[in-house]
Design a protein around this motif. Structure first.
Motif, PDB file in Angstrom:
ATOM      1  N   GLN A  72       0.853  -1.183   0.000  1.00 18.68           N
ATOM      2  CA  GLN A  72       0.000   0.000   0.000  1.00 18.68           C
ATOM      3  C   GLN A  72       0.886   1.228   0.000  1.00 18.68           C
ATOM      4  O   GLN A  72       1.808   1.326   0.804  1.00 18.68           O
ATOM      5  N   ALA A  73       0.571   2.148  -0.925  1.00 23.53           N
ATOM      6  CA  ALA A  73       1.431   3.318  -1.104  1.00 23.53           C
ATOM      7  C   ALA A  73       1.158   4.380  -0.049  1.00 23.53           C
ATOM      8  O   ALA A  73       1.420   5.553  -0.253  1.00 23.53           O
ATOM      9  N   THR A  74       0.602   3.966   1.066  1.00 22.90           N
ATOM     10  CA  THR A  74       0.372   4.896   2.173  1.00 22.90           C
ATOM     11  C   THR A  74       1.701   5.286   2.807  1.00 22.90           C
ATOM     12  O   THR A  74       2.741   4.762   2.465  1.00 22.90           O
ATOM     13  N   VAL A  79       3.081  -3.276   3.780  1.00 21.24           N
ATOM     14  CA  VAL A  79       3.237  -4.347   2.797  1.00 21.24           C
ATOM     15  C   VAL A  79       2.818  -5.669   3.411  1.00 21.24           C
ATOM     16  O   VAL A  79       3.296  -6.039   4.482  1.00 21.24           O
ATOM     17  N   ASP A  80       1.896  -6.340   2.740  1.00 23.54           N
ATOM     18  CA  ASP A  80       1.432  -7.632   3.231  1.00 23.54           C
ATOM     19  C   ASP A  80       1.973  -8.763   2.379  1.00 23.54           C
ATOM     20  O   ASP A  80       2.026  -8.667   1.149  1.00 23.54           O
TER      21      ASP A  80
END
Lengths: 120, 120
Positions: A72-74, A79-80
């Motif tokens: 996720q670029a949050t 990262v999962d």
DNA sequence: CTCCTTAGTTACGTTGAGGTACTTGGTTTC
DNA sequence: GAAACCAAGTACCTCAACGTAACTAAGGAG
């Protein structure tokens, strides 16, 4: 079917076997067998692995089709990692080896002590 | 019982696991699972292993109580290796990993090809 | 008298896996 | 306004694993 054989030097299955027996791969598989996990969670459960090497290990597993990586670029990033169906078929064999190591560690240590005694 | 856990950095089972996953150990176990064998026979069936490294591998396995080594002081020398009862309990777990590598090699190779395509 | 056998040992050279330290990025806590 | 946060990327370094080549042993074959 080409009939793979790890005993043959040029057989591709040998490189596959070598990756499975990479230092951290069995432990990462063990952790991910409990379900998807974030990078930091894996790092937390696999004691002693550095961020760099864990990244390399996970990338290599992703390349081999054993895990999926979802970023996720949050900010901060999240990262999962999750075992693929192929990766899940690895859980049982690797768990067997891991569990052998844990259950027979005592006997191996005793054997080493005995052996070292018989050596000058 | 002390409850070993390979996920813990200081746990002795981790060094045991590392030996099991040495480059040649799974192949040597596979060969010896068919019965005792002489040094030269093992060397012949495990393609690509050098005499020096095979010696080291077998010595390490002997130290860990996985194989027995029986040397005849004849000339030329003759040395037989055989799995111990402890070593025999390793056959099934390691064969499972070996066989996974052989049976899924194709899928892993495909995954690598796909992955490498998506990378510049 | 030299070659070949087997299962090593020794010395040396190489390689690559793994480790350390530093850098990145935008948002929240001090 | 500096510092921590998380998941890396990168440069650099180390060390243990692995490999190559040469040497060893006692006797029998050519």
């Amino acid at each position: 079917m080409p009939s793979f054989d790890v005993l043959q030097a040029a057989c591709p299955s040998r490189s596959v076997l070598r990756h499975l027996t990479d230092r951290w791969t069995p432990m990462v598989v063990a952790v991910l067998s409990d379900g998807p996990a974030r990078f930091g969670q894996i790092r937390g459960r696999v004691e002693g692995v550095t961020a760099k090497v864990l990244t390399e290990t996970l990338r290599s597993m992703e390349r081999d089709g054993l895990v999926t990586r979802t970023a996720q670029a949050t900010m901060p990033p999240r990262v999962d990692y999750e075992l693929t169906p192929l990766g899940r078929t690895l859980v049982t064999p690797l768990a067997a080896v891991r569990s052998w190591a844990e259950q027979h560690a005592e006997q191996v240590l005793e054997a080493r002590a005995r052996y070292d005694d018989t050596v000058d």
